[in-house]
Design a protein around this motif. Sequence first.
Motif, PDB file in Angstrom:
ATOM      1  N   LEU A 173      29.581  54.479  24.622  1.00  0.00           N
ATOM      2  CA  LEU A 173      30.799  54.261  23.845  1.00  0.00           C
ATOM      3  C   LEU A 173      31.226  55.480  23.050  1.00  0.00           C
ATOM      4  O   LEU A 173      32.389  55.588  22.645  1.00  0.00           O
ATOM      5  N   GLY A 174      30.300  56.378  22.768  1.00  0.00           N
ATOM      6  CA  GLY A 174      30.619  57.529  21.935  1.00  0.00           C
ATOM      7  C   GLY A 174      29.346  58.173  21.430  1.00  0.00           C
ATOM      8  O   GLY A 174      28.299  58.090  22.068  1.00  0.00           O
ATOM      9  N   ASN A 175      29.434  58.752  20.260  1.00  0.00           N
ATOM     10  CA  ASN A 175      28.312  59.485  19.681  1.00  0.00           C
ATOM     11  C   ASN A 175      27.637  58.640  18.590  1.00  0.00           C
ATOM     12  O   ASN A 175      28.214  58.425  17.525  1.00  0.00           O
ATOM     13  N   PRO A 176      26.398  58.186  18.817  1.00  0.00           N
ATOM     14  CA  PRO A 176      25.723  57.371  17.812  1.00  0.00           C
ATOM     15  C   PRO A 176      25.439  58.124  16.511  1.00  0.00           C
ATOM     16  O   PRO A 176      25.219  57.505  15.475  1.00  0.00           O
ATOM     17  N   LYS A 177      25.485  59.442  16.548  1.00  0.00           N
ATOM     18  CA  LYS A 177      25.245  60.226  15.331  1.00  0.00           C
ATOM     19  C   LYS A 177      26.398  60.073  14.330  1.00  0.00           C
ATOM     20  O   LYS A 177      26.250  60.427  13.171  1.00  0.00           O
ATOM     21  N   ARG A 178      27.519  59.521  14.774  1.00  0.00           N
ATOM     22  CA  ARG A 178      28.636  59.255  13.863  1.00  0.00           C
ATOM     23  C   ARG A 178      28.358  58.051  12.961  1.00  0.00           C
ATOM     24  O   ARG A 178      29.083  57.817  12.005  1.00  0.00           O
ATOM     25  N   LEU A 179      27.328  57.289  13.289  1.00  0.00           N
ATOM     26  CA  LEU A 179      26.943  56.132  12.476  1.00  0.00           C
ATOM     27  C   LEU A 179      26.062  56.584  11.325  1.00  0.00           C
ATOM     28  O   LEU A 179      25.158  57.402  11.528  1.00  0.00           O
ATOM     29  N   SER A 180      26.278  56.055  10.136  1.00  0.00           N
ATOM     30  CA  SER A 180      25.384  56.380   9.022  1.00  0.00           C
ATOM     31  C   SER A 180      24.007  55.795   9.302  1.00  0.00           C
ATOM     32  O   SER A 180      23.856  54.901  10.129  1.00  0.00           O
ATOM     33  N   GLU A 181      22.996  56.290   8.600  1.00  0.00           N
ATOM     34  CA  GLU A 181      21.626  55.840   8.850  1.00  0.00           C
ATOM     35  C   GLU A 181      21.462  54.341   8.675  1.00  0.00           C
ATOM     36  O   GLU A 181      20.768  53.692   9.455  1.00  0.00           O
ATOM     37  N   LEU A 182      22.072  53.776   7.634  1.00  0.00           N
ATOM     38  CA  LEU A 182      21.950  52.332   7.407  1.00  0.00           C
ATOM     39  C   LEU A 182      22.687  51.528   8.469  1.00  0.00           C
ATOM     40  O   LEU A 182      22.189  50.520   8.958  1.00  0.00           O
ATOM     41  N   VAL A 183      23.871  51.983   8.837  1.00  0.00           N
ATOM     42  CA  VAL A 183      24.697  51.263   9.814  1.00  0.00           C
ATOM     43  C   VAL A 183      24.045  51.254  11.187  1.00  0.00           C
ATOM     44  O   VAL A 183      24.158  50.290  11.929  1.00  0.00           O
ATOM     45  N   ARG A 184      23.337  52.315  11.528  1.00  0.00           N
ATOM     46  CA  ARG A 184      22.693  52.405  12.848  1.00  0.00           C
ATOM     47  C   ARG A 184      21.771  51.236  13.123  1.00  0.00           C
ATOM     48  O   ARG A 184      21.550  50.857  14.261  1.00  0.00           O
ATOM     49  N   LEU A 185      21.202  50.661  12.078  1.00  0.00           N
ATOM     50  CA  LEU A 185      20.210  49.597  12.232  1.00  0.00           C
ATOM     51  C   LEU A 185      20.809  48.203  12.338  1.00  0.00           C
ATOM     52  O   LEU A 185      20.093  47.245  12.628  1.00  0.00           O
TER      53      LEU A 185
END
Length: 183
Positions: A24-36
Amino acid sequence: MRHPTNRVFLDPANLSRIVKEGRLGNPKRLSELVRLLRPDITDTDALVLFEVKPDDEESRGEGREQAGRYLAALNEAVDPDKKLVGGTGFEGSLFLEFENGGALWQLSWRTPEPGVTLYRWSYRRKEPHASWKERAAQKEEALPREEIAQHGELAEQAIRAAYEGGDRPAGFQGQVYLPGDCR
């Protein structure tokens, strides 16, 4: 089941994995908390998300809030042409017959608003010599919490085995009646 070739992620898949493996895109654009964060169902081909909750107003509100939070987070990280929305049209039911006909449970679900799928369990009282179709036509009753606690895990295992084509769980003596379009 309607889209067997789609990439579908179920909880416990987190947003980072969904963005990466769903392309879908770049997972690094997600903040650390949101990634989980872990939405219940995300279809990365149809670009829809569902949060599944019990069928009551409090849970419906909670599902709406969670689905909105997950969609907002995902849509900040995905490519512009891959924005997700709350899924719709996810409705159905299935029956489970336990104890060689001694118990007939129904699991039904509906999506009353985009992204929020509500489910509920009900059952039919035993009628001597009645087929499951005759019992399914009977008036449904709320399933007692004691019965859900007693058989709930076994019911989930039996449903998974029926959908995925696996073996029945040990101790399950009955049938799972799936909707006609499942296979």
